[in-house]
Design an enzyme around this catalytic site. Structure first.
Site, PDB file in Angstrom:
ATOM      1  N   ILE A   1       0.845  -1.204   0.000  1.00 53.50           N
ATOM      2  CA  ILE A   1       0.000   0.000   0.000  1.00 53.50           C
ATOM      3  C   ILE A   1       0.877   1.249   0.000  1.00 53.50           C
ATOM      4  O   ILE A   1       1.882   1.322   0.701  1.00 53.50           O
ATOM      5  CB  ILE A   1      -0.923   0.013   1.232  1.00 53.50           C
ATOM      6  CG1 ILE A   1      -1.728  -1.300   1.330  1.00 53.50           C
ATOM      7  CG2 ILE A   1      -1.853   1.222   1.198  1.00 53.50           C
ATOM      8  CD1 ILE A   1      -2.708  -1.526   0.209  1.00 53.50           C
TER       9      ILE A   1
ATOM     10  N   TYR B   1       4.879   1.568   0.117  1.00 50.12           N
ATOM     11  CA  TYR B   1       5.400   0.232   0.416  1.00 50.12           C
ATOM     12  C   TYR B   1       5.508  -0.637  -0.829  1.00 50.12           C
ATOM     13  O   TYR B   1       6.115  -1.703  -0.793  1.00 50.12           O
ATOM     14  CB  TYR B   1       4.526  -0.452   1.476  1.00 50.12           C
ATOM     15  CG  TYR B   1       4.918  -0.084   2.882  1.00 50.12           C
ATOM     16  CD1 TYR B   1       5.756  -0.911   3.630  1.00 50.12           C
ATOM     17  CD2 TYR B   1       4.475   1.099   3.465  1.00 50.12           C
ATOM     18  CE1 TYR B   1       6.123  -0.569   4.931  1.00 50.12           C
ATOM     19  CE2 TYR B   1       4.842   1.449   4.765  1.00 50.12           C
ATOM     20  CZ  TYR B   1       5.668   0.601   5.487  1.00 50.12           C
ATOM     21  OH  TYR B   1       6.047   0.943   6.764  1.00 50.12           O
TER      22      TYR B   1
ATOM     23  N   ASP C   1       4.564  -9.621   5.669  1.00 50.34           N
ATOM     24  CA  ASP C   1       4.823  -8.201   5.436  1.00 50.34           C
ATOM     25  C   ASP C   1       5.670  -8.051   4.180  1.00 50.34           C
ATOM     26  O   ASP C   1       6.517  -8.907   3.878  1.00 50.34           O
ATOM     27  CB  ASP C   1       5.567  -7.586   6.621  1.00 50.34           C
ATOM     28  CG  ASP C   1       4.625  -7.120   7.720  1.00 50.34           C
ATOM     29  OD1 ASP C   1       3.419  -7.404   7.631  1.00 50.34           O
ATOM     30  OD2 ASP C   1       5.106  -6.490   8.686  1.00 50.34           O
ATOM     31  N   VAL C   2       5.493  -6.935   3.472  1.00 49.04           N
ATOM     32  CA  VAL C   2       6.180  -6.737   2.201  1.00 49.04           C
ATOM     33  C   VAL C   2       7.598  -6.200   2.372  1.00 49.04           C
ATOM     34  O   VAL C   2       8.462  -6.423   1.511  1.00 49.04           O
ATOM     35  CB  VAL C   2       5.362  -5.794   1.283  1.00 49.04           C
ATOM     36  CG1 VAL C   2       5.401  -4.350   1.807  1.00 49.04           C
ATOM     37  CG2 VAL C   2       5.854  -5.866  -0.163  1.00 49.04           C
ATOM     38  N   ASP C   3       7.877  -5.505   3.479  1.00 49.86           N
ATOM     39  CA  ASP C   3       9.204  -4.899   3.653  1.00 49.86           C
ATOM     40  C   ASP C   3      10.191  -5.920   4.235  1.00 49.86           C
ATOM     41  O   ASP C   3      10.895  -5.657   5.218  1.00 49.86           O
ATOM     42  CB  ASP C   3       9.127  -3.648   4.531  1.00 49.86           C
ATOM     43  CG  ASP C   3       8.404  -3.879   5.845  1.00 49.86           C
ATOM     44  OD1 ASP C   3       7.742  -4.919   5.990  1.00 49.86           O
ATOM     45  OD2 ASP C   3       8.502  -3.004   6.730  1.00 49.86           O
TER      46      ASP C   3
ATOM     47  N   GLU D   1      -1.329  -6.790  15.484  1.00 50.62           N
ATOM     48  CA  GLU D   1      -0.448  -7.756  16.136  1.00 50.62           C
ATOM     49  C   GLU D   1      -0.916  -8.074  17.555  1.00 50.62           C
ATOM     50  O   GLU D   1      -0.827  -9.220  18.008  1.00 50.62           O
ATOM     51  CB  GLU D   1       0.984  -7.231  16.167  1.00 50.62           C
ATOM     52  CG  GLU D   1       1.993  -8.220  16.722  1.00 50.62           C
ATOM     53  CD  GLU D   1       3.417  -7.719  16.580  1.00 50.62           C
ATOM     54  OE1 GLU D   1       4.046  -8.007  15.538  1.00 50.62           O
ATOM     55  OE2 GLU D   1       3.897  -7.017  17.500  1.00 50.62           O
TER      56      GLU D   1
END
Length: 328
Positions: free
Chosen positions: A97, A100, A185-187, A277
């Site tokens: 998004i 990111y 997660d993408v990072d 989380e």
């Protein structure tokens, strides 16, 4: 006579070579016949020993008998064969998004090298910038699906709405398309093998900052007003929100429950300390995961170094400037 003797010596190795060649051809064809459609593949591997633990330096089993996955606790060849026999398809969800999306290329490229290699994989990329999704070459039986979603002003809202999106799409399409869902997660980048050893009905990943800590050090939500509240004398492990999953049915239940809890919190004017989380940890406390992944599957070498207990760094954080990426 001497000449004939040398001729015999010269022909003997040639005859042996021909016999070996034809024997190999016969055995190869025999092997192929045995491994034809419907046949059971014969595997040869060392016998496990019930009296010798695979690792003595780490906990490998939870009190509720869920395996904790560390290097040295599994045989990937056996597992690969079992999941291939089931023709398993794995879905990998990732949210790219706003800015990111810049992490997506490395994420996908490293996934192609290390994630579920040899198995059927569908990447589900949730993004508000479909035109910016990079073209990454994919292997056989692997595909990428772009799912357009809206963005939100705050990064916290983007993070929390992941549960809603995964829940909704699980009911709409994931149940019909894949057997397991892995939510990441993408990072991050895949740095070493991440395969079917992680798959189970429901799995969570130990947070790399808390796997040595007691429960009182865990950053659970401690306010009773929140749906994510966990009392100080409760808790097994602290799980990372950046890598979890399981069967589509179980992931659907988890994400739906977390989303509904966040809706209640929002109506009551409260936001859990670590957002989705915190709700994930609450859910996994009362719905025990059937498999727990060690910090090998969620690591930050820049912050934590590389301790000897970690044999492999499998899924690792990518260095970034949060201020430049978040809310932009």
């Amino acid at each position: 006579k001497l000449k004939f003797h040398w001729l015999q010596l010269g022909l003997f190795p040639l005859i042996i070579l021909i016999l070996v060649f034809f024997s190999y051809g016969f055995l190869s064809s025999r092997s192929q016949l045995l491994e034809g459609p419907g046949a059971v593949t014969r595997m040869v591997y060392p016998q496990p020993n019930a009296l010798i633990p695979t690792r003595k330096d780490v906990l490998v089993l939870t009190p509720w008998l869920a395996p904790i996955v560390w290097e040295g606790t599994f045989n990937i060849d056996i597992l690969n064969e079992q999941f291939r026999l089931r023709n398993t398809t794995i879905g990998l969800t990732v949210f790219a998004i706003k800015k990111y999306v810049v992490f997506l290329k490395l994420f996908l490229e490293t996934a192609e090298q290390h994630f579920m290699v040899g198995h059927r994989v569908t990447y589900y990329v949730f993004t508000d910038r479909p035109a910016d999704v990079p073209q990454v070459p994919l292997g056989a039986n692997r595909q990428l699906v772009v799912l357009s979603v809206r963005n939100y002003t705050r990064w916290q809202d983007v993070s929390m709405h992941r549960m809603e999106m995964i829940s909704r799409f699980s009911e709409q399409r994931f149940l019909q398309e894949v057997d397991y869902l892995v939510c990441a997660d993408v990072d991050m980048k895949f740095q070493d093998h991440v395969g079917v050893e992680i798959l189970s009905a429901l799995f969570g990943t130990l947070h790399p900052g808390f796997y040595r800590s007691g429960r009182k050090a865990f950053t659970y939500e401690r306010r009773p007003q929140s749906q994510a509240y966990i009392p100080w004398d409760n808790g097994d492990f602290y799980y990372m929100g950046a890598f979890f999953g399981g069967s589509v049915v179980e992931v659907s239940k988890l994400t739906k429950a977390c989303h509904q809890a966040m809706v209640v919190d929002q109506a009551n004017g409260i936001e859990a300390v670590w957002h989705d989380e915190s709700h994930l940890n609450k859910y996994l406390l009362y719905h025990k995961p059937t498999k727990v992944l060690s910090p090998e599957y969620m690591w930050d070498q820049r912050l934590l170094g590389w301790p000897s207990i970690i044999k492999k760094l499998r899924f690792a954080a990518v260095p970034k400037n949060h201020q430049k990426i978040r809310n932009r």
